[in-house]
Motif scaffolding. Structure first.
Motif, PDB file in Angstrom:
ATOM      1  N   SER A 189      -3.528  12.574  -2.156  1.00 23.35           N
ATOM      2  CA  SER A 189      -4.012  11.525  -1.242  1.00 23.35           C
ATOM      3  C   SER A 189      -4.385  10.239  -1.972  1.00 23.35           C
ATOM      4  CB  SER A 189      -5.222  12.039  -0.455  1.00 23.35           C
ATOM      5  OG  SER A 189      -6.301  12.368  -1.328  1.00 23.35           O
ATOM      6  N   ASP A 190      -3.963  10.097  -3.218  1.00 22.75           N
ATOM      7  CA  ASP A 190      -4.254   8.884  -3.987  1.00 22.75           C
ATOM      8  C   ASP A 190      -3.867   7.651  -3.165  1.00 22.75           C
ATOM      9  OD1 ASP A 190      -4.430   6.766  -5.715  1.00 22.75           O
ATOM     10  OD2 ASP A 190      -3.203   7.660  -7.291  1.00 22.75           O
ATOM     11  N   PRO A 191      -4.836   6.846  -2.742  1.00 23.09           N
ATOM     12  CA  PRO A 191      -4.512   5.723  -1.848  1.00 23.09           C
ATOM     13  C   PRO A 191      -3.800   4.567  -2.542  1.00 23.09           C
ATOM     14  CG  PRO A 191      -6.847   5.703  -2.405  1.00 23.09           C
ATOM     15  CD  PRO A 191      -6.286   6.971  -2.985  1.00 23.09           C
ATOM     16  N   GLN A 192      -3.749   4.580  -3.869  1.00 25.51           N
ATOM     17  CA  GLN A 192      -3.112   3.475  -4.597  1.00 25.51           C
ATOM     18  C   GLN A 192      -1.693   3.808  -5.060  1.00 25.51           C
ATOM     19  OE1 GLN A 192      -4.494   0.503  -4.640  1.00 25.51           O
ATOM     20  NE2 GLN A 192      -6.170   1.447  -3.485  1.00 25.51           N
ATOM     21  N   ARG A 193      -1.288   5.065  -4.941  1.00 30.33           N
ATOM     22  CA  ARG A 193       0.026   5.450  -5.476  1.00 30.33           C
ATOM     23  C   ARG A 193       1.153   4.631  -4.859  1.00 30.33           C
ATOM     24  NH1 ARG A 193      -0.107  10.433  -4.425  1.00 30.33           N
ATOM     25  NH2 ARG A 193      -0.616  11.187  -6.505  1.00 30.33           N
ATOM     26  N   ALA A 194       1.168   4.535  -3.541  1.00 31.20           N
ATOM     27  CA  ALA A 194       2.274   3.849  -2.866  1.00 31.20           C
ATOM     28  C   ALA A 194       2.315   2.364  -3.208  1.00 31.20           C
ATOM     29  CB  ALA A 194       2.162   4.039  -1.358  1.00 31.20           C
ATOM     30  N   LEU A 195       1.193   1.680  -3.052  1.00 31.89           N
ATOM     31  CA  LEU A 195       1.185   0.236  -3.321  1.00 31.89           C
ATOM     32  C   LEU A 195       1.469  -0.065  -4.785  1.00 31.89           C
ATOM     33  CD1 LEU A 195      -1.697  -1.241  -1.131  1.00 31.89           C
ATOM     34  CD2 LEU A 195       0.770  -1.299  -0.732  1.00 31.89           C
ATOM     35  N   ASN A 196       0.909   0.733  -5.682  1.00 28.23           N
ATOM     36  CA  ASN A 196       1.176   0.522  -7.107  1.00 28.23           C
ATOM     37  C   ASN A 196       2.658   0.718  -7.410  1.00 28.23           C
ATOM     38  OD1 ASN A 196      -1.493  -0.020  -7.662  1.00 28.23           O
ATOM     39  ND2 ASN A 196      -1.956   2.001  -8.474  1.00 28.23           N
ATOM     40  N   GLY A 197       3.256   1.742  -6.794  1.00 23.93           N
ATOM     41  CA  GLY A 197       4.673   1.999  -7.012  1.00 23.93           C
ATOM     42  C   GLY A 197       5.551   0.897  -6.452  1.00 23.93           C
ATOM     43  N   LEU A 225       8.813  -4.216  -7.407  1.00 24.62           N
ATOM     44  CA  LEU A 225       9.004  -5.657  -7.228  1.00 24.62           C
ATOM     45  C   LEU A 225       8.883  -6.398  -8.554  1.00 24.62           C
ATOM     46  CD1 LEU A 225       6.915  -6.130  -3.949  1.00 24.62           C
ATOM     47  CD2 LEU A 225       9.395  -6.413  -4.170  1.00 24.62           C
ATOM     48  N   GLN A 226       7.915  -5.997  -9.373  1.00 25.15           N
ATOM     49  CA  GLN A 226       7.703  -6.684 -10.652  1.00 25.15           C
ATOM     50  C   GLN A 226       8.855  -6.462 -11.626  1.00 25.15           C
ATOM     51  OE1 GLN A 226       3.886  -5.002 -11.538  1.00 25.15           O
ATOM     52  NE2 GLN A 226       2.757  -6.530 -10.353  1.00 25.15           N
ATOM     53  N   VAL A 278      10.632 -16.676  -2.500  1.00 24.63           N
ATOM     54  CA  VAL A 278      10.858 -15.620  -1.523  1.00 24.63           C
ATOM     55  C   VAL A 278       9.529 -15.119  -0.979  1.00 24.63           C
ATOM     56  CG1 VAL A 278      11.787 -13.283  -1.171  1.00 24.63           C
ATOM     57  CG2 VAL A 278      12.957 -14.863  -2.716  1.00 24.63           C
ATOM     58  N   VAL A 279       9.506 -14.810   0.315  1.00 22.50           N
ATOM     59  CA  VAL A 279       8.348 -14.167   0.941  1.00 22.50           C
ATOM     60  C   VAL A 279       8.774 -12.768   1.364  1.00 22.50           C
ATOM     61  CG1 VAL A 279       6.724 -14.213   2.879  1.00 22.50           C
ATOM     62  CG2 VAL A 279       7.393 -16.348   1.759  1.00 22.50           C
ATOM     63  N   VAL A 280       7.949 -11.781   1.058  1.00 23.27           N
ATOM     64  CA  VAL A 280       8.281 -10.406   1.436  1.00 23.27           C
ATOM     65  C   VAL A 280       7.153  -9.793   2.250  1.00 23.27           C
ATOM     66  CG1 VAL A 280       7.431  -9.529  -0.786  1.00 23.27           C
ATOM     67  CG2 VAL A 280       8.915  -8.097   0.607  1.00 23.27           C
ATOM     68  N   MET A 281       7.522  -9.211   3.376  1.00 23.05           N
ATOM     69  CA  MET A 281       6.569  -8.466   4.199  1.00 23.05           C
ATOM     70  C   MET A 281       6.683  -6.998   3.823  1.00 23.05           C
ATOM     71  SD  MET A 281       4.231  -8.346   6.526  1.00 23.05           S
ATOM     72  CE  MET A 281       4.314  -9.926   7.389  1.00 23.05           C
ATOM     73  N   LEU A 282       5.601  -6.451   3.287  1.00 22.08           N
ATOM     74  CA  LEU A 282       5.592  -5.063   2.839  1.00 22.08           C
ATOM     75  C   LEU A 282       4.998  -4.185   3.929  1.00 22.08           C
ATOM     76  CD1 LEU A 282       6.479  -3.635   0.264  1.00 22.08           C
ATOM     77  CD2 LEU A 282       4.134  -3.823  -0.565  1.00 22.08           C
ATOM     78  N   ASP A 283       5.820  -3.266   4.444  1.00 20.37           N
ATOM     79  CA  ASP A 283       5.409  -2.409   5.547  1.00 20.37           C
ATOM     80  C   ASP A 283       5.423  -0.949   5.083  1.00 20.37           C
ATOM     81  OD1 ASP A 283       4.851  -2.434   8.550  1.00 20.37           O
ATOM     82  OD2 ASP A 283       6.446  -0.947   8.437  1.00 20.37           O
ATOM     83  N   THR A 284       4.287  -0.283   5.176  1.00 21.64           N
ATOM     84  CA  THR A 284       4.206   1.103   4.717  1.00 21.64           C
ATOM     85  C   THR A 284       3.570   1.987   5.780  1.00 21.64           C
ATOM     86  OG1 THR A 284       1.983   0.977   3.723  1.00 21.64           O
ATOM     87  CG2 THR A 284       3.831   0.216   2.382  1.00 21.64           C
ATOM     88  N   PHE A 285       3.953   3.257   5.742  1.00 21.91           N
ATOM     89  CA  PHE A 285       3.363   4.238   6.644  1.00 21.91           C
ATOM     90  C   PHE A 285       3.330   5.588   5.948  1.00 21.91           C
ATOM     91  CE2 PHE A 285       3.982   7.609   9.880  1.00 21.91           C
ATOM     92  CZ  PHE A 285       2.787   7.448  10.571  1.00 21.91           C
TER      93      PHE A 285
END
Length: 223
Positions: A92-100, A105-106, A128-135
């Protein structure tokens, strides 16, 4: 598994995690772009990128943080099996997805910066503008469908749509609170949530790489 451990697991899933439901809407975005024609621009490594989080992403982060907090508190219960507790905390690490996603992107762009809103992003004059959508959806007593879905929608400096990268995985999990299951077996099932998230991130990374490669090829061909 000992009856006391089973009861502890049921209590964990019932009182905390089971009450959480990730909010999701297919078109929810924190910034709503006006409909425009597709952009002729491509994505290239030298570009600067402004990242915005959709409502789905914000809601998912809140869900994961709540789930993770319950898992961490549950791990402090001496009756909770350490292997099971660790599996819940890790998966349930809440940072795994965003960090990945940010790491992907980097790897592809010269600079990547997250902004709170569209106005701030536009004022920074990115390429460039990017909309990041996660679920994300994790296992609970009321839910056995585990999901991870990541989409990055790219727009040029005029907010015209360029393309998108995506990665997703979903799996129906067998029940983890059945009598007779050994703790290592339960922990292994819960850890499948981590594997599912990682595989969705790998798929996103490959999708993004292909999208940028196409943009680079088009750019070279036009010169």
């Amino acid at each position: 598994m000992r009856t006391s451990t089973l009861l502890t697991l049921v209590a964990f899933l019932s009182c905390g995690v089971a009450a959480m439901t990730p909010a999701f809407g297919a078109d929810q975005e924190s910034c709503h772009f006006l409909p425009m024609a597709d952009s002729a621009a491509g994505l290239r490594h030298a570009q600067s990128v402004a990242v915005l989080y959709s409502e789905n992403t914000v809601n998912t982060q809140q869900y994961l943080e709540s789930y993770h907090a319950v898992a961490v508190n549950g791990a402090k219960n001496p009756q909770m099996n350490p292997q099971i507790a660790k599996a819940f905390v890790d998966s349930s690490d809440p940072q795994r997805a965003l960090n990945g996603l940010m790491a992907s992107l980097q790897k592809q762009f010269a600079s990547v910066t997250v902004y709170d809103n569209l106005d701030a992003a536009v004022q920074a004059h990115p390429d460039v503008v990017v909309m990041l959508d996660t679920f994300s959806r994790l296992v609970s007593k009321r839910n056995d469908q585990v999901e991870a879905r990541f989409v990055a929608k790219f727009y040029d400096a005029n907010l015209q749509y360029i393309g998108q990268a995506e990665g997703s995985r979903a799996k129906q999990m067998p029940s983890v609170w059945v009598h007779g299951k050994a703790a290592p077996q339960i922990a292994a099932q819960i850890n499948e949530q981590t594997e599912l998230q990682v595989n969705a991130l790998k798929q996103f990374d490959a999708s993004l790489k292909a999208l940028v490669m196409t943009g680079n090829v088009d750019h070279v061909a036009s010169n």
